[in-house]
Design a protein around this motif. Structure first.
Motif, PDB file in Angstrom:
ATOM      1  N   ALA A  56      -3.788  -7.122  -1.662  1.00 31.74           N
ATOM      2  CA  ALA A  56      -3.386  -6.077  -0.720  1.00 31.74           C
ATOM      3  C   ALA A  56      -2.896  -4.816  -1.429  1.00 31.74           C
ATOM      4  O   ALA A  56      -2.574  -3.828  -0.781  1.00 31.74           O
ATOM      5  N   GLY A  57      -2.833  -4.863  -2.761  1.00 33.63           N
ATOM      6  CA  GLY A  57      -2.466  -3.669  -3.508  1.00 33.63           C
ATOM      7  C   GLY A  57      -1.051  -3.636  -4.038  1.00 33.63           C
ATOM      8  O   GLY A  57      -0.622  -2.628  -4.594  1.00 33.63           O
ATOM      9  N   PHE A  58      -0.311  -4.726  -3.887  1.00 31.09           N
ATOM     10  CA  PHE A  58       1.052  -4.764  -4.419  1.00 31.09           C
ATOM     11  C   PHE A  58       1.005  -4.977  -5.926  1.00 31.09           C
ATOM     12  O   PHE A  58       0.195  -5.755  -6.422  1.00 31.09           O
ATOM     13  N   SER A  59       1.880  -4.291  -6.626  1.00 34.39           N
ATOM     14  CA  SER A  59       2.015  -4.502  -8.069  1.00 34.39           C
ATOM     15  C   SER A  59       2.818  -5.782  -8.298  1.00 34.39           C
ATOM     16  O   SER A  59       3.490  -6.277  -7.380  1.00 34.39           O
ATOM     17  N   LEU A  60       2.753  -6.304  -9.507  1.00 36.44           N
ATOM     18  CA  LEU A  60       3.531  -7.514  -9.811  1.00 36.44           C
ATOM     19  C   LEU A  60       5.024  -7.249  -9.637  1.00 36.44           C
ATOM     20  O   LEU A  60       5.763  -8.123  -9.174  1.00 36.44           O
ATOM     21  N   GLU A  61       5.469  -6.057  -9.990  1.00 37.75           N
ATOM     22  CA  GLU A  61       6.891  -5.738  -9.830  1.00 37.75           C
ATOM     23  C   GLU A  61       7.279  -5.721  -8.351  1.00 37.75           C
ATOM     24  O   GLU A  61       8.343  -6.216  -7.968  1.00 37.75           O
ATOM     25  N   LEU A  83       6.051  -4.219   3.459  1.00 40.78           N
ATOM     26  CA  LEU A  83       4.730  -4.314   4.081  1.00 40.78           C
ATOM     27  C   LEU A  83       4.387  -3.030   4.827  1.00 40.78           C
ATOM     28  O   LEU A  83       3.247  -2.525   4.738  1.00 40.78           O
ATOM     29  N   LYS A  84       5.348  -2.460   5.531  1.00 40.65           N
ATOM     30  CA  LYS A  84       5.118  -1.206   6.254  1.00 40.65           C
ATOM     31  C   LYS A  84       4.859  -0.050   5.286  1.00 40.65           C
ATOM     32  O   LYS A  84       3.994   0.796   5.543  1.00 40.65           O
ATOM     33  N   ARG A  85       5.590  -0.016   4.179  1.00 42.09           N
ATOM     34  CA  ARG A  85       5.354   1.019   3.151  1.00 42.09           C
ATOM     35  C   ARG A  85       3.949   0.904   2.580  1.00 42.09           C
ATOM     36  O   ARG A  85       3.258   1.902   2.370  1.00 42.09           O
ATOM     37  N   LYS A  86       3.508  -0.333   2.338  1.00 42.70           N
ATOM     38  CA  LYS A  86       2.165  -0.540   1.777  1.00 42.70           C
ATOM     39  C   LYS A  86       1.105  -0.090   2.777  1.00 42.70           C
ATOM     40  O   LYS A  86       0.116   0.529   2.398  1.00 42.70           O
ATOM     41  N   VAL A  87       1.297  -0.361   4.052  1.00 45.29           N
ATOM     42  CA  VAL A  87       0.352   0.095   5.078  1.00 45.29           C
ATOM     43  C   VAL A  87       0.302   1.622   5.084  1.00 45.29           C
ATOM     44  O   VAL A  87      -0.786   2.219   5.142  1.00 45.29           O
ATOM     45  N   ALA A  88       1.455   2.276   4.991  1.00 47.03           N
ATOM     46  CA  ALA A  88       1.482   3.741   4.956  1.00 47.03           C
ATOM     47  C   ALA A  88       0.760   4.277   3.714  1.00 47.03           C
ATOM     48  O   ALA A  88       0.016   5.265   3.796  1.00 47.03           O
ATOM     49  N   GLU A  89       0.954   3.636   2.567  1.00 40.91           N
ATOM     50  CA  GLU A  89       0.252   4.043   1.346  1.00 40.91           C
ATOM     51  C   GLU A  89      -1.254   3.904   1.518  1.00 40.91           C
ATOM     52  O   GLU A  89      -2.017   4.773   1.087  1.00 40.91           O
ATOM     53  N   ILE A  90      -1.679   2.825   2.138  1.00 38.25           N
ATOM     54  CA  ILE A  90      -3.107   2.589   2.367  1.00 38.25           C
ATOM     55  C   ILE A  90      -3.671   3.661   3.302  1.00 38.25           C
ATOM     56  O   ILE A  90      -4.778   4.171   3.083  1.00 38.25           O
ATOM     57  N   GLU A  91      -2.917   4.024   4.331  1.00 39.52           N
ATOM     58  CA  GLU A  91      -3.385   5.057   5.262  1.00 39.52           C
ATOM     59  C   GLU A  91      -3.555   6.401   4.558  1.00 39.52           C
ATOM     60  O   GLU A  91      -4.529   7.114   4.803  1.00 39.52           O
TER      61      GLU A  91
END
Length: 150
Positions: A56-61, A83-91
């Motif tokens: 899903a694009g998360f780094s190991l950290e 999870l919400k931050r990652k969705v915003a980054e993807i958008e």
């Protein structure tokens, strides 16, 4: 369970499992007298979470901060925020990719519609001018001018 069985159950290479262990993503495991690692049943779902989060694009950290300390110690608020931050980054990434796609399609169409007899140097300038016009018609940002300046 031994690492071979864990690799088979998780679908991950034993070297990747060792890497996750060395990175602190999997709790240190108990070693038997013969030196073999002995993983608990929770290792399978932890590995599934790690692999899914990486996909899903998360780094190991980032993953390190998402994983629970134990099976029942999830930080639900922090997990949801991440999870919400990652969705915003993807958008944001999707928007940028769509803009890049439009620019590339304009470039392709401009190159393919080169007027008969026009020299390459002239056509290059024509294509660049068209891309600038297209970028200025939108938000001004393009792969020619990523900051939208000019």
């Amino acid at each position: 369970m031994r690492i071979g069985e864990l690799a088979k159950l998780s679908g991950l290479a034993a070297s990747r499992i060792r890497f996750y262990e060395a990175s602190g993503l999997i709790s240190s495991v108990e070693r038997k007298a013969n030196g073999y690692r002995d993983y608990g049943p929770e290792a399978v779902w932890i590995l599934e979470i790690i692999a899914g989060a990486q996909a899903a694009g998360f780094s190991l950290e980032e993953i390190r901060h998402l994983l629970p300390v134990g099976q029942n110690n999830w930080q639900h608020g922090e997990l949801l925020d991440s999870l919400k931050r990652k969705v915003a980054e993807i958008e944001v990434l999707q928007k940028r990719l769509e803009q890049n796609k439009v620019q590339l399609l304009v470039a392709i169409e401009s190159i393919e519609s080169k007027p008969e007899g026009m020299q390459c140097v002239e056509n290059t300038q024509r294509v660049l001018n068209r891309l600038r016009e297209e970028a200025n018609g939108g938000n001004g940002a393009s792969w020619l001018n990523p900051a939208g300046e000019g």
